[in-house]
Enzyme design. Structure first.
Site, PDB file in Angstrom:
ATOM      1  N   HIS A 255      -2.118   7.039   4.665  1.00 53.57           N
ATOM      2  CA  HIS A 255      -2.661   5.897   3.938  1.00 53.57           C
ATOM      3  C   HIS A 255      -3.721   5.864   4.649  1.00 53.57           C
ATOM      4  CE1 HIS A 255      -3.662   2.280   2.388  1.00 53.57           C
ATOM      5  NE2 HIS A 255      -3.037   1.576   3.285  1.00 53.57           N
TER       6      HIS A 255
ATOM      7  N   CYS B 211       0.806  -1.143   0.002  1.00 50.84           N
ATOM      8  CA  CYS B 211      -0.104   0.113  -0.094  1.00 50.84           C
ATOM      9  C   CYS B 211       0.912   1.192   0.124  1.00 50.84           C
ATOM     10  CB  CYS B 211      -1.024   0.073   1.250  1.00 50.84           C
ATOM     11  SG  CYS B 211      -2.102  -1.431   1.043  1.00 50.84           S
TER      12      CYS B 211
ATOM     13  N   ASN C  32      -9.850   0.940   2.727  1.00 47.75           N
ATOM     14  CA  ASN C  32      -8.745   0.979   2.267  1.00 47.75           C
ATOM     15  C   ASN C  32      -8.326   0.368   0.889  1.00 47.75           C
ATOM     16  OD1 ASN C  32      -5.802   0.291   2.027  1.00 47.75           O
ATOM     17  ND2 ASN C  32      -5.557  -1.020   3.768  1.00 47.75           N
TER      18      ASN C  32
HETATM   19  C1  COA Z   1      -8.265  -5.403  11.567  1.00 49.81           C
HETATM   20  C2  COA Z   1      -8.669  -4.478  12.726  1.00 49.81           C
HETATM   21  C3  COA Z   1      -9.683  -3.358  12.317  1.00 49.81           C
HETATM   22  C4  COA Z   1      -9.099  -5.228  14.029  1.00 49.81           C
HETATM   23  O1  COA Z   1      -9.417  -4.602  14.947  1.00 49.81           O
HETATM   24  P1  COA Z   1      -9.097  -4.898  16.495  1.00 49.81           P
HETATM   25  O2  COA Z   1      -9.739  -3.965  17.256  1.00 49.81           O
HETATM   26  O3  COA Z   1      -7.818  -5.206  16.498  1.00 49.81           O
HETATM   27  O4  COA Z   1      -9.976  -6.363  16.558  1.00 49.81           O
HETATM   28  P2  COA Z   1      -9.404  -7.570  16.990  1.00 49.81           P
HETATM   29  O5  COA Z   1      -8.781  -8.318  15.715  1.00 49.81           O
HETATM   30  O6  COA Z   1      -8.828  -7.517  18.354  1.00 49.81           O
HETATM   31  O7  COA Z   1     -10.759  -8.353  17.200  1.00 49.81           O
HETATM   32  C5  COA Z   1     -11.492  -8.174  18.160  1.00 49.81           C
HETATM   33  C6  COA Z   1     -12.909  -8.856  18.008  1.00 49.81           C
HETATM   34  O8  COA Z   1     -13.555  -8.675  17.015  1.00 49.81           O
HETATM   35  C7  COA Z   1     -13.801  -9.682  16.325  1.00 49.81           C
HETATM   36  N1  COA Z   1     -14.062  -9.261  14.733  1.00 49.81           N
HETATM   37  C8  COA Z   1     -13.413  -9.152  13.795  1.00 49.81           C
HETATM   38  N2  COA Z   1     -13.787  -8.515  12.808  1.00 49.81           N
HETATM   39  C9  COA Z   1     -15.115  -8.301  12.956  1.00 49.81           C
HETATM   40  C10 COA Z   1     -15.908  -7.859  12.243  1.00 49.81           C
HETATM   41  N3  COA Z   1     -15.920  -7.513  11.048  1.00 49.81           N
HETATM   42  N4  COA Z   1     -17.211  -7.589  12.758  1.00 49.81           N
HETATM   43  C11 COA Z   1     -17.407  -8.090  13.897  1.00 49.81           C
HETATM   44  N5  COA Z   1     -16.491  -8.651  14.743  1.00 49.81           N
HETATM   45  C12 COA Z   1     -15.307  -8.721  14.422  1.00 49.81           C
HETATM   46  C13 COA Z   1     -12.767 -10.771  16.233  1.00 49.81           C
HETATM   47  O9  COA Z   1     -13.024 -12.010  15.891  1.00 49.81           O
HETATM   48  C14 COA Z   1     -12.674 -10.695  17.901  1.00 49.81           C
HETATM   49  O10 COA Z   1     -13.461 -11.359  18.575  1.00 49.81           O
HETATM   50  P3  COA Z   1     -12.998 -12.039  19.927  1.00 49.81           P
HETATM   51  O11 COA Z   1     -12.418 -11.058  20.662  1.00 49.81           O
HETATM   52  O12 COA Z   1     -14.262 -12.843  20.471  1.00 49.81           O
HETATM   53  O13 COA Z   1     -11.982 -13.227  19.333  1.00 49.81           O
HETATM   54  C15 COA Z   1      -7.381  -3.977  13.155  1.00 49.81           C
HETATM   55  O14 COA Z   1      -6.326  -4.888  13.968  1.00 49.81           O
HETATM   56  C16 COA Z   1      -6.635  -3.212  12.018  1.00 49.81           C
HETATM   57  O15 COA Z   1      -6.995  -2.256  11.455  1.00 49.81           O
HETATM   58  N6  COA Z   1      -5.377  -3.495  11.775  1.00 49.81           N
HETATM   59  C17 COA Z   1      -4.589  -3.238  10.606  1.00 49.81           C
HETATM   60  C18 COA Z   1      -5.115  -3.484   9.218  1.00 49.81           C
HETATM   61  C19 COA Z   1      -4.650  -2.731   8.107  1.00 49.81           C
HETATM   62  O16 COA Z   1      -4.281  -1.583   8.357  1.00 49.81           O
HETATM   63  N7  COA Z   1      -4.237  -3.629   7.054  1.00 49.81           N
HETATM   64  C20 COA Z   1      -3.893  -3.014   5.709  1.00 49.81           C
HETATM   65  C21 COA Z   1      -2.562  -2.712   5.803  1.00 49.81           C
HETATM   66  S1  COA Z   1      -2.078  -1.680   4.392  1.00 49.81           S
END
Ligand code: COA
Length: 330
Positions: free
Chosen positions: A257, A117, A287
């Site tokens: 980004h 990205c 994104n």
């Molecule tokens: C992916 C992201 C949004 C997840 O957010 P988070 O606050 O870290 O959430 P977690 O991964 O800790 O998940 C928390 C809970 O929500 C759940 N969950 C994940 N996606 C979900 C969704 N779309 N809807 C509902 N629940 C969801 C998980 O299963 C987890 O459940 P659990 O606690 O029962 O295991 C975040 O980590 C993120 O943005 N990371 C960077 C990703 C990125 O930028 N990628 C591209 C780079 S170019």
């Protein structure tokens, strides 16, 4: 950093997003998620998704046509086309060649650049070197992606994050004191498995078994990528700003980004960037990978938030892992 032979900068920028909009409420019907979860964890409300007949080169072409019209450049004046993308139309030929042909850029060299990205920042920096050195006068830089094509639409942990789009910039010589003032590019391949498409390259060819396991789609360690992103964006922007001797007080606006509003807010805090100086449109597009920075840049130029003479800091991160920043005097 040595002074460039001649200053190079963006003389026009444009963007394009496909017509179809997929809202969080639409996603609620596809996977076990909610509008509330997506908005509070990511800041995303909706994203644009290509139609079945569209692909990366189509989006790139639309953005490019607008950018060259705004720059009043004719296609045969373009010396080079660089397409930053992680979703090329084909493994080869390069998407840049497809855009070259459809634009009628008969004199242009063309290649794709892959830096996750962070691709648009890498491509912009490469383009500026050709122009600064005097080797070329007009380079078309495109960031375009159709992440919807490599997204597993049954995986709620990734499918809520991504969208499709394109942005294009014309890079030419500019007056002294303007254009690309400094940049920072970096990578750390030890994090390559944190964000990847594992299957479909030379290492793991596509087989029916791989497809059955859905390993041709994006896989991601969300929490680790999140922590990396906040640190990398802050550090990279600080390095680029130090290289041209500016501080946060000199910056007119930051274009991060657009991956996640919480990542943007945390990086902005680290950079002491007031909220009103940080361009955010992740709510409307999700994104869009290589398109995210030019989509936000174009929006801010068109609505007057970026004005002539403003210092703009673009900062990104992505698969690789990669990161990068550009300081631009608009
Ligand atoms: C992916 C992201 C949004 C997840 O957010 P988070 O606050 O870290 O959430 P977690 O991964 O800790 O998940 C928390 C809970 O929500 C759940 N969950 C994940 N996606 C979900 C969704 N779309 N809807 C509902 N629940 C969801 C998980 O299963 C987890 O459940 P659990 O606690 O029962 O295991 C975040 O980590 C993120 O943005 N990371 C960077 C990703 C990125 O930028 N990628 C591209 C780079 S170019």
């Amino acid at each position: 950093m040595a002074s460039p032979v001649r200053p190079a900068g963006i003389v026009s920028i444009a963007s394009h997003a496909p017509e179809k909009v997929l809202t969080n409420f639409d996603l609620e019907k596809m996977v076990d998620t909610s509008d509330e979860w997506i908005r509070t964890r990511t800041g995303i409300v909706e994203r644009h998704i290509v139609a079945d007949h569209e692909c990366t080169s189509d989006l790139a072409l639309e953005a490019s046509r607008k950018a060259i019209a705004r720059a009043q450049v004719s296609p045969d004046e373009i010396d080079l086309i660089i397409v930053a993308t992680v979703t090329p139309d084909f493994p080869f030929p390069a998407t840049a060649c497809l855009v070259q042909e459809r634009l009628g850029a008969s004199r242009a060299g063309a290649f794709d650049l892959q830096a996750g990205c962070t691709g648009f920042i890498y491509a912009l920096t490469v383009a500026a070197q050709f122009v600064s050195s005097g080797a070329m006068d007009t380079v078309l830089v495109i960031g375009a992606d159709c992440l919807s094509r490599i997204t597993d639409w049954t995986d709620r942990t990734t499918c809520v994050l991504f969208g499709d789009g394109a942005g294009a910039a014309v890079v030419r010589p500019v007056e002294a004191g303007r254009g690309l003032l400094a940049f920072d590019l970096g990578s750390d391949g030890s994090g390559s498995e944190l964000l990847q498409v594992e299957v479909g390259g030379a290492k793991v060819p596509i087989t029916q078994e791989m497809v059955a396991q859905k390993r041709q789609f994006i896989s991601m360690s969300g929490n680790e990528v999140f922590r990396f992103a906040v640190r990398a964006m802050g550090e990279s922007a600080e390095r680029a700003m130090a290289r041209c001797g500016i501080t946060s007080e000199d910056v007119g606006c930051y274009i991060p980004h657009q991956a996640n509003l919480r990542i943007i807010d945390s990086a902005a805090k680290r950079l002491h960037a007031p909220t009103d100086k940080v361009i955010v449109n992740v709510d409307k597009y999700g994104n869009t990978s290589c398109a995210s920075i030019p989509l936000a840049f174009d929006e801010a130029v068109q609505d007057g938030r970026i004005k002539s003479g403003d210092i703009v800091v673009c900062v990104g991160f992505g698969a690789g892992l990669t990161w990068g920043s550009c300081v631009i005097q608009w």
